[in-house]
Scaffold this motif. Structure first.
Motif, PDB file in Angstrom:
ATOM      1  N   ALA A 115       0.836  -1.208   0.000  1.00 56.51           N
ATOM      2  CA  ALA A 115       0.000   0.000   0.000  1.00 56.51           C
ATOM      3  C   ALA A 115       0.866   1.253   0.000  1.00 56.51           C
ATOM      4  O   ALA A 115       0.582   2.229  -0.703  1.00 56.51           O
ATOM      5  N   GLN A 116       1.925   1.235   0.787  1.00 59.06           N
ATOM      6  CA  GLN A 116       2.841   2.374   0.824  1.00 59.06           C
ATOM      7  C   GLN A 116       3.498   2.587  -0.543  1.00 59.06           C
ATOM      8  O   GLN A 116       3.649   3.719  -1.012  1.00 59.06           O
ATOM      9  N   ARG A 117       3.884   1.498  -1.178  1.00 57.53           N
ATOM     10  CA  ARG A 117       4.532   1.604  -2.491  1.00 57.53           C
ATOM     11  C   ARG A 117       3.588   2.212  -3.521  1.00 57.53           C
ATOM     12  O   ARG A 117       3.955   3.133  -4.265  1.00 57.53           O
ATOM     13  N   LEU A 118       2.366   1.705  -3.561  1.00 55.80           N
ATOM     14  CA  LEU A 118       1.397   2.199  -4.531  1.00 55.80           C
ATOM     15  C   LEU A 118       1.066   3.666  -4.293  1.00 55.80           C
ATOM     16  O   LEU A 118       0.943   4.444  -5.248  1.00 55.80           O
ATOM     17  N   LEU A 119       0.932   4.049  -3.027  1.00 57.78           N
ATOM     18  CA  LEU A 119       0.625   5.443  -2.727  1.00 57.78           C
ATOM     19  C   LEU A 119       1.795   6.348  -3.085  1.00 57.78           C
ATOM     20  O   LEU A 119       1.608   7.435  -3.650  1.00 57.78           O
ATOM     21  N   GLY A 120       3.014   5.922  -2.799  1.00 60.08           N
ATOM     22  CA  GLY A 120       4.184   6.731  -3.124  1.00 60.08           C
ATOM     23  C   GLY A 120       4.309   6.957  -4.618  1.00 60.08           C
ATOM     24  O   GLY A 120       4.534   8.091  -5.073  1.00 60.08           O
ATOM     25  N   ALA A 161       2.226  14.405  -9.070  1.00 58.10           N
ATOM     26  CA  ALA A 161       2.919  15.565  -8.474  1.00 58.10           C
ATOM     27  C   ALA A 161       2.231  16.016  -7.188  1.00 58.10           C
ATOM     28  O   ALA A 161       2.304  17.185  -6.817  1.00 58.10           O
ATOM     29  N   GLU A 162       1.599  15.083  -6.484  1.00 52.54           N
ATOM     30  CA  GLU A 162       0.974  15.366  -5.176  1.00 52.54           C
ATOM     31  C   GLU A 162       1.977  14.972  -4.094  1.00 52.54           C
ATOM     32  O   GLU A 162       1.720  14.102  -3.261  1.00 52.54           O
ATOM     33  N   TYR A 163       3.127  15.622  -4.122  1.00 55.10           N
ATOM     34  CA  TYR A 163       4.246  15.204  -3.285  1.00 55.10           C
ATOM     35  C   TYR A 163       3.922  15.264  -1.792  1.00 55.10           C
ATOM     36  O   TYR A 163       4.308  14.374  -1.026  1.00 55.10           O
ATOM     37  N   GLU A 164       3.215  16.309  -1.356  1.00 53.85           N
ATOM     38  CA  GLU A 164       2.925  16.435   0.078  1.00 53.85           C
ATOM     39  C   GLU A 164       2.026  15.303   0.560  1.00 53.85           C
ATOM     40  O   GLU A 164       2.221  14.770   1.650  1.00 53.85           O
ATOM     41  N   ARG A 165       1.044  14.915  -0.247  1.00 52.68           N
ATOM     42  CA  ARG A 165       0.107  13.874   0.164  1.00 52.68           C
ATOM     43  C   ARG A 165       0.785  12.518   0.297  1.00 52.68           C
ATOM     44  O   ARG A 165       0.310  11.648   1.028  1.00 52.68           O
ATOM     45  N   GLY A 166       1.898  12.340  -0.421  1.00 51.92           N
ATOM     46  CA  GLY A 166       2.594  11.065  -0.347  1.00 51.92           C
ATOM     47  C   GLY A 166       3.848  11.098   0.489  1.00 51.92           C
ATOM     48  O   GLY A 166       4.637  10.141   0.457  1.00 51.92           O
ATOM     49  N   LYS A 167       4.070  12.172   1.247  1.00 53.94           N
ATOM     50  CA  LYS A 167       5.340  12.340   1.958  1.00 53.94           C
ATOM     51  C   LYS A 167       5.659  11.176   2.893  1.00 53.94           C
ATOM     52  O   LYS A 167       6.783  10.668   2.908  1.00 53.94           O
ATOM     53  N   PRO A 225      13.211   1.707  -5.141  1.00 59.11           N
ATOM     54  CA  PRO A 225      13.890   2.392  -6.245  1.00 59.11           C
ATOM     55  C   PRO A 225      14.520   3.701  -5.774  1.00 59.11           C
ATOM     56  O   PRO A 225      14.024   4.348  -4.847  1.00 59.11           O
ATOM     57  N   GLU A 226      15.602   4.088  -6.396  1.00 52.60           N
ATOM     58  CA  GLU A 226      16.282   5.333  -6.032  1.00 52.60           C
ATOM     59  C   GLU A 226      15.370   6.537  -6.196  1.00 52.60           C
ATOM     60  O   GLU A 226      15.583   7.579  -5.562  1.00 52.60           O
ATOM     61  N   GLN A 227      14.351   6.389  -7.032  1.00 55.04           N
ATOM     62  CA  GLN A 227      13.431   7.486  -7.286  1.00 55.04           C
ATOM     63  C   GLN A 227      12.813   8.015  -5.994  1.00 55.04           C
ATOM     64  O   GLN A 227      12.662   9.226  -5.811  1.00 55.04           O
ATOM     65  N   MET A 228      12.442   7.128  -5.078  1.00 56.41           N
ATOM     66  CA  MET A 228      11.792   7.556  -3.846  1.00 56.41           C
ATOM     67  C   MET A 228      12.749   8.356  -2.963  1.00 56.41           C
ATOM     68  O   MET A 228      12.364   9.345  -2.346  1.00 56.41           O
ATOM     69  N   ALA A 229      13.989   7.933  -2.895  1.00 62.22           N
ATOM     70  CA  ALA A 229      14.974   8.689  -2.129  1.00 62.22           C
ATOM     71  C   ALA A 229      15.205  10.059  -2.757  1.00 62.22           C
ATOM     72  O   ALA A 229      15.379  11.056  -2.053  1.00 62.22           O
ATOM     73  N   PHE A 230      15.177  10.110  -4.086  1.00 65.07           N
ATOM     74  CA  PHE A 230      15.335  11.387  -4.778  1.00 65.07           C
ATOM     75  C   PHE A 230      14.208  12.343  -4.405  1.00 65.07           C
ATOM     76  O   PHE A 230      14.436  13.526  -4.124  1.00 65.07           O
ATOM     77  N   ILE A 231      12.969  11.842  -4.392  1.00 61.31           N
ATOM     78  CA  ILE A 231      11.827  12.696  -4.051  1.00 61.31           C
ATOM     79  C   ILE A 231      11.957  13.189  -2.615  1.00 61.31           C
ATOM     80  O   ILE A 231      11.767  14.380  -2.327  1.00 61.31           O
ATOM     81  N   ARG A 232      12.273  12.287  -1.698  1.00 65.47           N
ATOM     82  CA  ARG A 232      12.416  12.666  -0.285  1.00 65.47           C
ATOM     83  C   ARG A 232      13.476  13.744  -0.112  1.00 65.47           C
ATOM     84  O   ARG A 232      13.253  14.735   0.600  1.00 65.47           O
ATOM     85  N   ASP A 233      14.607  13.592  -0.790  1.00 62.94           N
ATOM     86  CA  ASP A 233      15.731  14.506  -0.585  1.00 62.94           C
ATOM     87  C   ASP A 233      15.569  15.824  -1.337  1.00 62.94           C
ATOM     88  O   ASP A 233      16.313  16.773  -1.079  1.00 62.94           O
ATOM     89  N   ASN A 234      14.635  15.876  -2.281  1.00 60.44           N
ATOM     90  CA  ASN A 234      14.452  17.089  -3.088  1.00 60.44           C
ATOM     91  C   ASN A 234      13.014  17.595  -3.041  1.00 60.44           C
ATOM     92  O   ASN A 234      12.563  18.297  -3.955  1.00 60.44           O
ATOM     93  N   LEU A 235      12.313  17.278  -1.957  1.00 60.82           N
ATOM     94  CA  LEU A 235      10.879  17.560  -1.881  1.00 60.82           C
ATOM     95  C   LEU A 235      10.574  19.045  -2.039  1.00 60.82           C
ATOM     96  O   LEU A 235       9.687  19.435  -2.805  1.00 60.82           O
ATOM     97  N   ASP A 236      11.290  19.906  -1.339  1.00 61.71           N
ATOM     98  CA  ASP A 236      11.011  21.343  -1.420  1.00 61.71           C
ATOM     99  C   ASP A 236      11.215  21.873  -2.831  1.00 61.71           C
ATOM    100  O   ASP A 236      10.418  22.678  -3.334  1.00 61.71           O
TER     101      ASP A 236
END
Length: 353
Positions: free
Chosen positions: A115-120, A127-133, A146-157
């Motif tokens: 569920a976490q994977r699908l929501l992320g 592009a609903e980054y806040e809702r999936g934080k 995937p590295e993609q999730m770490a990229f989003i977390r580290d570049n969220l702002d």
């Protein structure tokens, strides 16, 4: 469906979906068995029903999720059913209707990695980054993530700021005093309406509209692509195109790629900047890698469900001998819905005449 609705909302949603599906079946039968001259009539009927069916389907899923939330301990089968459907939707690059469903499931079953994977993935696609934080943070800590999730977390702002700039440009595109051009793309899967970024990519838009008006795209295949990346077509550019156009990717005001953004295809590895002619693609989700090399020149404003349904034939995938050959979809025709009062023509980078 292996779940029995109990709430009135869920029961009504199921009945509404059944009604729309019955309409779709009737139209499909008439289209396939009717006279050729009636084809446009039934194609128009299909294009009207398709988004209604999508809406009814997602309303049913949300009603089921709400029923599950009322008694999670007693509705494990409903949760599993919803997980399976949402997983199939993500695999098919269909995200618009499942976000509220996944939010309910994650809230009540936060320990479920799936569920976490699908929501992320869904929040990133939309592009609903806040809702999936929280899901993105959760996934970024997993070894198999995937590295993609770490990229989003580290570049969220930065991603949020970039998205807000895009939304401001979309508001400008809709200025009633000087709206950007729009084109209707009729495909074998349905209609897609796009608006074109003439404010930021006027040369690319000029080329695209000139090709549309010449009939260049009519009856061209469309279906090369990869899941969660893009789907491409519109011509055979990479043989001997009559010319190529100047890239607008390096402009300071260049638009970035989000779900439904149109980009010009390039030739070469790595891609050559001024090598585009006619082929274009739809981005299936945001992609920082595309921002580096490709000109974004429009976006889908109607028909995202059709875009997602287009066949994606992966050119890098080896075909097995007994595997059924996939056939691409086709652009039936393109029509200019509106344009500004000036000539549209390509800015040629080179001539091959």
């Amino acid at each position: 469906m292996d779940v029995r609705p109990e709430t009135e909302e869920f029961k009504q949603a199921v009945e509404n979906l059944r009604g729309v599906m019955k309409e779709m079946q009737e139209v499909a039968v008439r289209f396939n068995t009717g006279e050729r001259e009636e084809g446009d009539k039934w194609r128009a009927a299909w294009n009207e029903i398709y988004p209604r069916a999508d809406k009814a389907f997602y309303e049913m899923l949300l009603a089921a999720a709400k029923e599950f939330a009322e008694a999670p301990a007693q509705k494990a089968s409903t949760a599993n059913w919803l997980f399976r459907i949402c997983s199939e939707e993500v695999e098919a690059d269909r995200f618009e209707g499942i976000l509220p469903v996944l939010e309910i499931l994650v809230k009540d079953r936060p320990e479920f990695n799936e569920a976490q994977r699908l929501l992320g993935i869904t929040c990133f696609a939309l592009a609903e980054y806040e809702r999936g934080k929280e899901s993105i943070d959760f996934l970024a800590k997993q070894l198999e993530t995937p590295e993609q999730m770490a990229f989003i977390r580290d570049n969220l702002d930065d991603l949020i700021a970039q998205r807000e700039r895009e939304y401001a440009k979309r508001k400008k595109d809709a200025d009633p005093n000087n709206p950007v051009p729009r084109v209707l793309i009729r495909t074998t899967k349905g209609d897609i309406e796009v608006e074109l970024f003439e404010n930021e990519a006027p040369e690319t838009v000029g080329n695209f509209i000139s090709l549309v008006e010449s009939g260049e795209y009519d009856h061209k295949p469309f279906g090369t692509g990869m899941k969660h990346f893009l789907v491409q077509g519109g011509g055979d550019d990479f043989g001997e195109p009559p010319y190529t156009i100047v890239s607008e990717r390096s402009k300071p005001e260049a638009r970035d790629f989000y779900r439904g953004t149109l980009g010009m295809a390039l030739s070469g590895v790595p891609p050559k900047a001024n090598s585009a002619y006619a082929q274009f693609f739809f981005a299936l989700m945001p992609n920082p890698e595309l921002n580096k090399n490709y000109t974004a020149f429009g976006r889908v404003v109607k028909g995202l469900e059709v875009m997602s349904a287009l066949t994606k034939i992966d050119p890098t995938k080896e075909k097995k001998e007994d595997e059924v050959k996939e056939e691409p979809d086709e652009i039936i025709e393109m029509t200019i819905l509106r344009k500004r009062d000036h000539e549209y023509k390509p800015n040629k980078a080179k001539s091959l005449e």
